[in-house]
Enzyme design. Sequence first.
Site: not given
Ligand code: PLP
Length: 388
Positions: A36, A140, A279, A327
């Site tokens: 991801k 979650r 800045y 930036m």
């Molecule tokens: C992102 C994620 C992982 C991987 O997590 P890491 O800590 O990067 O190993 C595994 N399972 C779910 C549901 C996640 O959202």
Amino acid sequence: MNRCTKAIIYKENLKYNLQQIRKYVDKNVKICVAVKADGYGHNAVLTAQIAQEEGIDFLAVATVDEALELRNAGIKTNILLLSICTPPEMNDLFEYQITPLVFSKEYITLLIKTADLFCETHNLNTKFKVHLAVDTGMGRIGCYPEEAGEQAKLIADSKHLELGGMCTHFAVSDSLSDDNQKYTMQQYEQFKIAVENVKAQGINPGICSCGSSAALLNNPEVHFDMVRPGIITYGYYPDEITHEYLTSKGKSFDIKPVLTLETKVVAIRHFYKGKSISYGRTYTCEEDTDIAVLPIGYADGLLRRYSPGLEVTINGKNYPVCGRICMDQCMVNIGKDNKDVHLWDKVLIFGPKESGASNTADDLAKLGKTISYEVLTSITKRVQRVII
Ligand SMILES: *Cc1c(COP(=O)(O)O)cnc(C)c1O
């Protein structure tokens, strides 16, 4: 594509890390690599290709678009969608063979309708796998363990969906405190209850998974059928589950960072004592000095909060970023008449040892009061990924 600010991706390190993960986990346990957020900023397609070559069982993404990018690049490996998608995105799940996480009657019912329609339109008589997400304490997504049986039944009774697996996610498995390790084990127990509830309905729970990188490394007893490593694929340890800790426990595990963030000196300017830089005028030269200007800023992912504190490496020596990071640019104090720094010299922000960088993403995370995950995924699209 000749911009000097770029991210170098070491393909061999990615491969090495995946091989280390495969060796570390029992050979009966499947592996689902999280790609991801563009492979945590490392290029999802590349990571997926290497994972596929290494025989990894699943890839995990957060959005349908991320899954489509992989399918369009010819990736055939199973893809798990870790987040909830919207109804207009659901058709693509079936068209592109993406396995969604599901929970809640509403979501499952919508999916069943979409699957029925898809199969009717394409004259198919298949069943698409879904994985049931269980919330055992992450707070979650997921159903409660006591709802798992009922939701699994809803899936099993449908014409075109079937339960391919079950999963949960740990909230504090990257912490070593007794309390947090206890919480992780409680989550695991809750997950087992959910699995039993599904079995009690006469339904096969399929591939059960709960551990991400931290539990993969530190809690082998909770591996179940599959683990879901993310951050360790990219060469960083999850919080307190460090290399040193694992070695001390006789569970040594070796990985290498995969990405180097680098740029070049594009100007060297002479400044007099008392001149302010950037800045907000937060930095004033205490004596006459030379300042190197770098074409990298927070819009590249060099977060504003890394300064003051950040030092960058030029020809093996470290120099402080002075004043606020802008930036698109930032300034570095190289000292007066520095013979070691020249126009167009390479500047290393962070990376693995072999890159010559002295920082890792963990060092930047400390400066920015965050975690390596955020340092890596903050590198923006403007920074070209160069795969070597
Ligand atoms: C992102 C994620 C992982 C991987 O997590 P890491 O800590 O990067 O190993 C595994 N399972 C779910 C549901 C996640 O959202």
